[in-house]
Design an enzyme around this catalytic site. Structure first.
Site, PDB file in Angstrom:
ATOM      1  NE  ARG A  28      -3.334  -2.519   2.475  1.00 47.80           N
ATOM      2  CZ  ARG A  28      -4.598  -2.626   2.841  1.00 47.80           C
ATOM      3  NH1 ARG A  28      -5.238  -1.613   3.352  1.00 47.80           N
ATOM      4  NH2 ARG A  28      -5.222  -3.777   2.732  1.00 47.80           N
ATOM      5  CB  SER A 195     -17.354  -0.633   3.434  1.00 46.37           C
ATOM      6  OG  SER A 195     -16.233  -0.062   2.922  1.00 46.37           O
ATOM      7  CG  HIS A 223     -19.824   2.552   4.715  1.00 43.98           C
ATOM      8  ND1 HIS A 223     -18.856   3.353   4.161  1.00 43.98           N
ATOM      9  CD2 HIS A 223     -19.166   1.593   5.420  1.00 43.98           C
ATOM     10  CE1 HIS A 223     -17.660   2.888   4.477  1.00 43.98           C
ATOM     11  NE2 HIS A 223     -17.818   1.825   5.239  1.00 43.98           N
ATOM     12  CB  THR A 251     -18.328   6.440  11.558  1.00 42.86           C
ATOM     13  OG1 THR A 251     -17.109   7.190  11.693  1.00 42.86           O
ATOM     14  CG2 THR A 251     -18.854   6.676  10.161  1.00 42.86           C
ATOM     15  CE  LYS A 254     -16.199   4.757   7.317  1.00 41.08           C
ATOM     16  NZ  LYS A 254     -14.767   4.908   7.076  1.00 41.08           N
ATOM     17  CB  THR A 283      -9.039   5.760  25.009  1.00 41.96           C
ATOM     18  OG1 THR A 283      -8.355   6.473  23.993  1.00 41.96           O
ATOM     19  CG2 THR A 283     -10.507   5.708  24.676  1.00 41.96           C
ATOM     20  CB  THR A 284      -7.571  11.052  25.532  1.00 41.50           C
ATOM     21  OG1 THR A 284      -6.491  10.818  26.444  1.00 41.50           O
ATOM     22  CG2 THR A 284      -7.877  12.541  25.485  1.00 41.50           C
ATOM     23  CB  THR A 369      -9.260  -4.168   2.091  1.00 37.94           C
ATOM     24  OG1 THR A 369      -8.088  -3.599   2.692  1.00 37.94           O
ATOM     25  CG2 THR A 369     -10.452  -3.290   2.405  1.00 37.94           C
TER      26      THR A 369
HETATM   27  N1  PLP Z   1     -17.545  -0.192  10.196  1.00 35.65           N
HETATM   28  C1  PLP Z   1     -17.430  -0.237   8.857  1.00 35.65           C
HETATM   29  C2  PLP Z   1     -18.409  -1.056   8.097  1.00 35.65           C
HETATM   30  C3  PLP Z   1     -16.428   0.482   8.191  1.00 35.65           C
HETATM   31  O1  PLP Z   1     -16.308   0.412   6.860  1.00 35.65           O
HETATM   32  C4  PLP Z   1     -15.526   1.261   8.958  1.00 35.65           C
HETATM   33  C5  PLP Z   1     -14.440   2.066   8.323  1.00 35.65           C
HETATM   34  O2  PLP Z   1     -14.242   2.126   7.162  1.00 35.65           O
HETATM   35  C6  PLP Z   1     -15.682   1.277  10.343  1.00 35.65           C
HETATM   36  C7  PLP Z   1     -16.691   0.552  10.935  1.00 35.65           C
HETATM   37  C8  PLP Z   1     -14.764   2.090  11.194  1.00 35.65           C
HETATM   38  O3  PLP Z   1     -15.218   3.418  11.239  1.00 35.65           O
HETATM   39  P1  PLP Z   1     -14.164   4.610  11.489  1.00 35.65           P
HETATM   40  O4  PLP Z   1     -13.532   4.889  10.171  1.00 35.65           O
HETATM   41  O5  PLP Z   1     -14.968   5.717  12.044  1.00 35.65           O
HETATM   42  O6  PLP Z   1     -13.167   4.079  12.468  1.00 35.65           O
END
Ligand code: PLP
Length: 411
Positions: A28, A195, A223, A251, A254, A283-284, A369
Site C-alpha cells: 500500500r 463498504s 456507511h 461513525t 464519513k 482512552t482520552t 481488505t
Molecule cells: N464499520 C465499517 C463497516 C467500516 O467500513 C468502517 C471504516 O471504514 C468502520 C466501521 C470504522 O469506522 P471509522 O472509520 O470511524 O473508524
C-alpha cells in the site's frame, strides 16, 4: 524466522514480508494529499517535490460535510471557547458539555434512549462487541461473513462463541439460529451497507429472525448514517426499523465529515458499556472542537435533504457513464460503486495510471481488505463532483480498460 540465538531477526523478517506483498502487487502506498477548504473533491497531491491537482473519487466524506461552513464554524467556535484537547478520559476530566450534547443529538437521530461516544467507528465496534461478548454469560454472536474488521476483532477479543452466517443470507442465518440452544443468549451482528460491495442488508428479515429466536441485534450503519432516511438516521430509519434494532453503531467520520464513533441504544445498555468497556474507559475523549463539528453536521443533515438528493443524482450519473462505456461494476441499490478488476497488479496499474496521467485519485482495494481475486477500484461519487468530472473519469477508465485488455459489459 530466527537466528542462531533463537531471537527473531525482525529487520530481515519485516523486509521479507514487505517484499512478498510488493511482488503480489498489494503493497500500500498512501497518496499524500492536501484538501483545500471549499475546493473538494479537488485536492493538491504531493509527488516528490512537486504539487499536482487531483480529483478525489474515493473519499468517504460522501456529502462534503468536512467542508461545510456550519461544521467549520462550529469547530472554530469550540476551539476558541474550549481549547484543543478534552483533557483526559471521560472518567477523568474528559467529559465536556459538548460531549453530552452530541450524545443527546445521536440518541435523538436514532430514536434511542441514549448514545455513547468513542474515538472512532472502529473503536466503537471493537469496544461494544468485545464488552457484550465477554460479559454476557454463554452468549453466542452470529456474525455476517462480510462484517468489517472492527466487528470481527471485537468479537474475537471477547472470546465468546462466534457463528458466521453467509453474507446477507437470512435463510442461512435462520438455519444457524435453529441450531443454537434456545436458552442461549444470542446477538446478531451485521451492517446495513457493506463498504466494499455496497450492498444493503435485508434488515427487516433479520429482525424477524431475531424476534423469533429471542436474539438481540447489533447493526453497523457506518456507511449509511447521514446518507439514508429522512433525517440521515441510516437505512434502518429509511425502512422504519430503528426500534427493532437493539444497538445501532455509527461513525462521525464519513458522511458527517468529522471524526469519532458511537453506539445508540437503551439507557441500560449504553450505561453498561460505559461502565465496563475498556475501549471506552481507558482512552482520552474526543476533542471538544471535533465533537462540536459533528454535532453541527448531524443537526444540519437532520433538517436538509439537499445533500442526499444531489449525492444520489451524482451516483446515478456515474453508473450510467460506466454502463455507456461497458465498464463492469457491482450493481447495488446503495451509493458505493465498486469496479471489480480481479487482479491486484492490474488494479494497482489502473490506479497509478489514473493518478499519473489523468489526475484522478482512486485507491486500489486489494487483499486483505477484500478476498484475493476480487481486487477492485471503489468509486465513491460525492454531491460535489461535476458533470465534467464524470466525463473525465469515464474517458480515463475507457482508455485504461482497453490498455489492460479487460472485458466489458454490453453497453
Ligand atoms: N464499520 C465499517 C463497516 C467500516 O467500513 C468502517 C471504516 O471504514 C468502520 C466501521 C470504522 O469506522 P471509522 O472509520 O470511524 O473508524
Amino acid at each position: 524466522m530466527g537466528n542462531l540465538s533463537g531471537m527473531i531477526d525482525i529487520e530481515a523478517y519485516a523486509k521479507q514480508a514487505l517484499e512478498k506483498i510488493k511482488r503480489e502487487g498489494r503493497y500500500r502506498i498512501f497518496a499524500e494529499l492536501e484538501r483545500n477548504r471549499g475546493n473538494f473533491p479537488k485536492a493538491k497531491m504531493y509527488m516528490d517535490d512537486k504539487k499536482k491537482e487531483v480529483t478525489i473519487w474515493c473519499s468517504n466524506d460522501y456529502l462534503g460535510m468536512g467542508q461545510h461552513p456550519k461544521v467549520i464554524s462550529a469547530m472554530h467556535q469550540a476551539l476558541d471557547r474550549y481549547g484543543a484537547g478534552a483533557g483526559g478520559t471521560r472518567n477523568i476530566s474528559g467529559t465536556t458539555h459538548a460531549h453530552v450534547l452530541l450524545e443527546k443529538e445521536i440518541a435523538d437521530l436514532h430514536a434511542k434512549e441514549a448514545a455513547l461516544l468513542f474515538s472512532s467507528g472502529y473503536v466503537s465496534n471493537w469496544a461494544a462487541l468485545s464488552c457484550l461478548g465477554s460479559h454476557l454469560d454463554n452468549v453466542v454472536i452470529l456474525s455476517d461473513a462480510g462484517n468489517h474488521a472492527s466487528m470481527i476483532e471485537g468479537i474475537r477479543h471477547s472470546k465468546c462463541k462466534k457463528i458466521i452466517w453467509k453474507h446477507n443470507d437470512p435463510e442461512d442465518l435462520g438455519k444457524k439460529l435453529e441450531e443454537c440452544d434456545p436458552k442461549q443468549p444470542k446477538i446478531i451482528a451485521f451492517e446495513s451497507i457493506y463498504s466494499m460491495s455496497g450492498d444493503i442488508a435485508p434488515i427487516a428479515e433479520i429482525c424477524d429472525l431475531a424476534e423469533k429466536h429471542g436474539a438481540m441485534t447489533y447493526l453497523d450503519e457506518v456507511h449509511a448514517v447521514g446518507m439514508y432516511g429522512p433525517r440521515g438516521g441510516g437505512v434502518a430509519e429509511r425502512e422504519g426499523l430503528m426500534d427493532r434494532i437493539t444497538v445501532i453503531e455509527g461513525t462521525l467520520g464519513k458522511a458527517f465529515g468529522v471524526m469519532g464513533g458511537y453506539i445508540a441504544s437503551s439507557n441500560n445498555i449504553c450505561d453498561f458499556i460505559r461502565s465496563f468497556s475498556s475501549g471506552f474507559i481507558f482512552t482520552t475523549a474526543l476533542p471538544p472542537a471535533v465533537v462540536a463539528g459533528a454535532t453541527a453536521s448531524i443537526q444540519h443533515l437532520k433538517m436538509s435533504n439537499m445533500e442526499r438528493t444531489e449525492h444520489k443524482a451524482r451516483v446515478n450519473q456515474v453508473r450510467s457513464k460506466l454502463n455507456e462505456i461497458g465498464i463492469p461494476h457491482l450493481e447495488n441499490e446503495g451509493h458505493i460503486v465498486p469496479i471489480v478488476v480481479k487482479d491486484p497488479v492490474k488494479c494497482k496499474f489502473i490506479s497509478d495510471s489514473l493518478l499519473d496521467h489523468y489526475g484522478i485519485y482512486i485507491q486500489p482495494i486489494n487483499y486483505p481488505t477484500v478476498p484475493k481475486g476480487t481486487e477492485r477500484l471503489r468509486i465513491t461519487p460525492s454531491g460535489v463532483h461535476t458533470k465534467s468530472d464524470i466525463e473525465h473519469l469515464g474517458r480515463a477508465l475507457n482508455d485504461l480498460w482497453s490498455q489492460c485488455a479487460l472485458s466489458r459489459i454490453a453497453a
